[in-house]
Write a protein that holds these residues in place. Structure first.
Motif, PDB file in Angstrom:
ATOM      1  N   LEU A  76     -13.935   6.152  -7.684  1.00  0.00           N
ATOM      2  CA  LEU A  76     -13.529   5.079  -6.759  1.00  0.00           C
ATOM      3  C   LEU A  76     -12.350   4.286  -7.325  1.00  0.00           C
ATOM      4  N   ALA A  77     -12.372   4.024  -8.634  1.00  0.00           N
ATOM      5  CA  ALA A  77     -11.274   3.276  -9.259  1.00  0.00           C
ATOM      6  C   ALA A  77      -9.981   4.071  -9.216  1.00  0.00           C
ATOM      7  N   GLN A  78     -10.054   5.387  -9.438  1.00  0.00           N
ATOM      8  CA  GLN A  78      -8.854   6.223  -9.365  1.00  0.00           C
ATOM      9  C   GLN A  78      -8.292   6.243  -7.950  1.00  0.00           C
ATOM     10  N   ILE A  79      -9.187   6.328  -6.973  1.00  0.00           N
ATOM     11  CA  ILE A  79      -8.744   6.295  -5.575  1.00  0.00           C
ATOM     12  C   ILE A  79      -8.102   4.946  -5.270  1.00  0.00           C
ATOM     13  N   ALA A  80      -8.708   3.881  -5.788  1.00  0.00           N
ATOM     14  CA  ALA A  80      -8.202   2.526  -5.536  1.00  0.00           C
ATOM     15  C   ALA A  80      -6.787   2.349  -6.079  1.00  0.00           C
ATOM     16  N   ILE A  81      -6.519   2.940  -7.239  1.00  0.00           N
ATOM     17  CA  ILE A  81      -5.195   2.787  -7.856  1.00  0.00           C
ATOM     18  C   ILE A  81      -4.170   3.715  -7.207  1.00  0.00           C
ATOM     19  N   LEU A  82      -4.538   4.990  -7.060  1.00  0.00           N
ATOM     20  CA  LEU A  82      -3.562   5.992  -6.625  1.00  0.00           C
ATOM     21  C   LEU A  82      -3.345   6.007  -5.110  1.00  0.00           C
ATOM     22  N   ASN A  83      -4.412   5.741  -4.350  1.00  0.00           N
ATOM     23  CA  ASN A  83      -4.291   5.860  -2.904  1.00  0.00           C
ATOM     24  C   ASN A  83      -5.189   4.823  -2.228  1.00  0.00           C
ATOM     25  N   ARG A  84      -4.653   3.613  -2.063  1.00  0.00           N
ATOM     26  CA  ARG A  84      -5.460   2.516  -1.515  1.00  0.00           C
ATOM     27  C   ARG A  84      -5.902   2.791  -0.090  1.00  0.00           C
ATOM     28  N   ASN A  85      -5.026   3.422   0.680  1.00  0.00           N
ATOM     29  CA  ASN A  85      -5.379   3.702   2.075  1.00  0.00           C
ATOM     30  C   ASN A  85      -6.625   4.577   2.167  1.00  0.00           C
TER      31      ASN A  85
END
Length: 117
Positions: free
Chosen positions: A94-103
């Motif tokens: 979830l943190a990686q998604i939050a940083i790399l691709n917020r949408n």
């Protein structure tokens, strides 16, 4: 008459472990053994601490991105909704998604909210 070499081998092995230590900690056998014990204890303790620190970092990152989206939505509500909808994503992902691709994270949170409402 000569003595055996087993004790010397044991001490040399310990010296190799402590070769990077400073001062008497790398030269005197008794202090080397004490420092070795201390170093191994610290390494064991800090491996667990590292896991805690990373989890804390991931939670902070997820929370920051989620709160950016809307004032009412928070990290705890997101995790609760994830569990309710049986979507198993760990905090690291979830943190990686939050940083790399917020949408993408916003899409996930919207998907979770829609069925419940």
């Amino acid at each position: 008459m000569r003595r055996g070499y087993i004790a010397r081998r044991r001490r040399n092995k310990i010296r190799l472990f402590a070769s990077s230590f400073r001062g008497a900690h790398s030269r005197l056998t008794r202090t080397i053994t004490q420092q070795k014990i201390r170093a191994l204890i610290s390494a064991h303790r800090d491996r667990d601490k590292k896991k805690r620190d990373f989890r804390r970092l991931w939670i902070t990152r997820i929370n920051a991105v989620i709160r950016n989206k809307g004032v009412s939505y928070s990290y705890s509500k997101l995790i609760n909704d994830l569990y309710k909808s049986k979507l198993l994503l760990n905090r690291k992902i979830l943190a990686q998604i939050a940083i790399l691709n917020r949408n993408c994270l916003y899409m996930i949170s919207n998907e979770i909210l829609d069925p419940l409402e």
